[in-house]
Design a protein around this motif. Sequence first.
Motif, PDB file in Angstrom:
ATOM      1  N   GLN A  12      38.849  40.070  38.698  1.00  0.00           N
ATOM      2  CA  GLN A  12      38.430  39.090  37.528  1.00  0.00           C
ATOM      3  C   GLN A  12      36.730  38.627  37.506  1.00  0.00           C
ATOM      4  O   GLN A  12      36.055  38.657  36.799  1.00  0.00           O
ATOM      5  N   LEU A  13      36.397  38.681  38.707  1.00  0.00           N
ATOM      6  CA  LEU A  13      35.076  38.110  39.205  1.00  0.00           C
ATOM      7  C   LEU A  13      34.232  39.430  38.662  1.00  0.00           C
ATOM      8  O   LEU A  13      33.225  39.315  38.345  1.00  0.00           O
ATOM      9  N   CYS A  14      34.863  40.578  38.972  1.00  0.00           N
ATOM     10  CA  CYS A  14      33.989  41.776  39.057  1.00  0.00           C
ATOM     11  C   CYS A  14      33.770  41.997  37.250  1.00  0.00           C
ATOM     12  O   CYS A  14      32.594  42.455  36.951  1.00  0.00           O
TER      13      CYS A  14
ATOM     14  N   THR B 269      36.521  46.397  44.691  1.00  0.00           N
ATOM     15  CA  THR B 269      37.419  45.557  44.324  1.00  0.00           C
ATOM     16  C   THR B 269      38.667  45.962  44.922  1.00  0.00           C
ATOM     17  O   THR B 269      39.903  45.282  44.502  1.00  0.00           O
TER      18      THR B 269
ATOM     19  N   PHE C 286      41.580  37.932  42.006  1.00  0.00           N
ATOM     20  CA  PHE C 286      40.414  37.095  41.895  1.00  0.00           C
ATOM     21  C   PHE C 286      39.102  38.030  41.933  1.00  0.00           C
ATOM     22  O   PHE C 286      38.307  38.093  41.127  1.00  0.00           O
TER      23      PHE C 286
ATOM     24  N   LYS D 263      33.912  39.594  35.200  1.00  0.00           N
ATOM     25  CA  LYS D 263      33.059  38.601  34.692  1.00  0.00           C
ATOM     26  C   LYS D 263      31.579  38.892  34.873  1.00  0.00           C
ATOM     27  O   LYS D 263      30.668  38.579  33.857  1.00  0.00           O
TER      28      LYS D 263
ATOM     29  N   TRP E 125      32.426  30.803  40.257  1.00  0.00           N
ATOM     30  CA  TRP E 125      31.377  31.679  41.119  1.00  0.00           C
ATOM     31  C   TRP E 125      30.564  32.469  39.851  1.00  0.00           C
ATOM     32  O   TRP E 125      31.006  32.690  38.790  1.00  0.00           O
TER      33      TRP E 125
ATOM     34  N   ASP F 152      39.067  30.655  42.175  1.00  0.00           N
ATOM     35  CA  ASP F 152      38.876  30.747  40.770  1.00  0.00           C
ATOM     36  C   ASP F 152      37.566  31.483  40.465  1.00  0.00           C
ATOM     37  O   ASP F 152      36.461  30.972  40.739  1.00  0.00           O
ATOM     38  N   GLU F 153      37.534  32.430  39.658  1.00  0.00           N
ATOM     39  CA  GLU F 153      36.357  33.143  39.321  1.00  0.00           C
ATOM     40  C   GLU F 153      35.176  32.441  38.625  1.00  0.00           C
ATOM     41  O   GLU F 153      34.129  32.741  38.514  1.00  0.00           O
ATOM     42  N   ASN F 154      35.824  31.608  37.721  1.00  0.00           N
ATOM     43  CA  ASN F 154      34.933  30.657  37.046  1.00  0.00           C
ATOM     44  C   ASN F 154      33.991  29.753  37.727  1.00  0.00           C
ATOM     45  O   ASN F 154      33.030  29.013  37.403  1.00  0.00           O
TER      46      ASN F 154
END
Length: 445
Positions: free
Chosen positions: A87-89, A107, A84, A91, A11, A7-9
């Motif tokens: 989305q992380l990138c 990515t 993931f 964020k 990190w 879950d990117e949230n």
Amino acid sequence: MEEGKMDENEWSYHGEGNKSLVVAHAQRCVVLRFLKFPPNKKKTSEEILQHLQNIVDFGKNVMKDFLGENYVHCGEVVQLPLEFVKQLCLKIQCERPESRCDKDLDTFSGYAMCLPNLTRLQTFHFAEHRPILCVEIKPKCGFIPFSNDVTHEMKHKVCRYCMHQHLKNGELIYGCGDARSPVADLKELAHHLKPFFFPSNGLASGPHCTKAVIRELVHVITRVLLSSSEKARAGALRLGLQGPRVCEASPFSRSLHNQGKNTSEHSGLPKGCLLYKTLQVQMLDQLDIEGLYPLYKRVEQYLEEFPEERKTLQIDGPYDEVFYQKLLDLSTEDDGTVAFALTKVQQYRVAMTAKDCSIMIALSPCLQGTSSDQRPVIPSSRSRLAFSVSVLDLDLKPYESIPHQYKLDSKIVNYYSKTVHAKDDTVRSTRFKEHEDCTLVLHKV
Ligand SMILES: O=P(O)(O)O[C@@H]1[C@@H](OP(=O)(O)O)[C@H](OP(=O)(O)O)[C@H](O)[C@H](OP(=O)(O)O)[C@H]1OP(=O)(O)O
Ligand SMILES: Nc1ncnc2c1ncn2[C@@H]1O[C@H](COP(=O)(O)OP(=O)(O)OP(=O)(O)O)[C@@H](O)[C@H]1O
């Protein structure tokens, strides 16, 4: 790592350099390290996987032995869900410094390295609820070149780092000679440090206090860097210092001069400590780039004739036990063979890696009355500090960078000799105030 549940949230952006970007997990003491590339230089997933695996192997088979088991954390390669990573990138993009955005996070491959979070104390798997002070140091080259192949006399007097700063036109901050007063900045730094170092809960203030707190920080860092863990051995290398010991442009040289001391015949570092070991690996650069470059060209010529040999010569890995064993041959007698040239080229790459690594020191006050959980501790005026020391960014420098290093070396020395050294005396006397017994020189990042 349970890759299905990423879950990117959980990190957050942690930091980045020229070649990789790091995100940290909110609760667990782990980070993910992704490779970065210029937008037009995408690599295939296989190439990225190989690159990351090489980094891990190099750490395990070479650097752990040279620097010590306790200091080197190799991590592992992990495959992550592409969604993931995307989305992380997205964020973290807004948190990246503009100066680092010339390269994009990878990515596409889904591969990254999973490592312990080295800003935490290494005995805990989850984030602790007590203050941690973390200091990252880049111990660039710790010796003046001693090779007979050096043609620029200046290289025997002033170190590459000091000369290079002028070519980069970097702005010195917190230095004694800059136009701005560093007093306000130092005061703020001391304010943050007081809970760790100052005996009266940080309530005392004033210039004397600021100086005392910063001096204590320098003292604690020095003690940590010179400490040896019980398991630490002297390391596999035995290289002695030769030639001049201290850079003429450094404040250390001035301080020794003021004290009427000569530079010592040896580094003076305890053999088990990380600084000593790092210096030993840096000194694998025995010939200097000037002596190395003709040997690089010998290897290049051979590869032009026999390109299929690149694999056998292990230019791009694998960085295994065979690769490691060859690094231990310290002979400098050139028998004219490709084998000799290759050994020196590989040693140079390893040395350059050690000249560009970072040392991360994490410090945390021991709670009164509790044991230190067998972690090493350092006394300070406020309390004992538990600490851990680790080395990071041990990615072997590429073979292809050697011609660039050769050209850059000349450029650095020529620039320094022509533009700086001529007016050096005046500049040096204003840059570093005499009688300073501790100097903290910080650079913008
Ligand atoms: O050339 P240097 O000594 O300035 O070192 C470079 C570093 O500069 P700095 O430590 O700030 O002086 C530079 O660091 P920064 O980008 O300045 O943070 C890189 O580490 C670079 O390595 P690479 O090209 O990414 O593999 C480093 O390049 P090499 O180690 O490959 O020369
Ligand atoms: N395992 C780790 N734990 C905590 N922080 C880390 C870790 N690895 C890297 N970092 C942080 O991320 C930053 C960037 O990582 P790193 O130095 O590996 O990047 P790089 O791009 O390879 O560096 P360079 O610019 O030297 O080539 C480091 O300076 C450090 O602050």
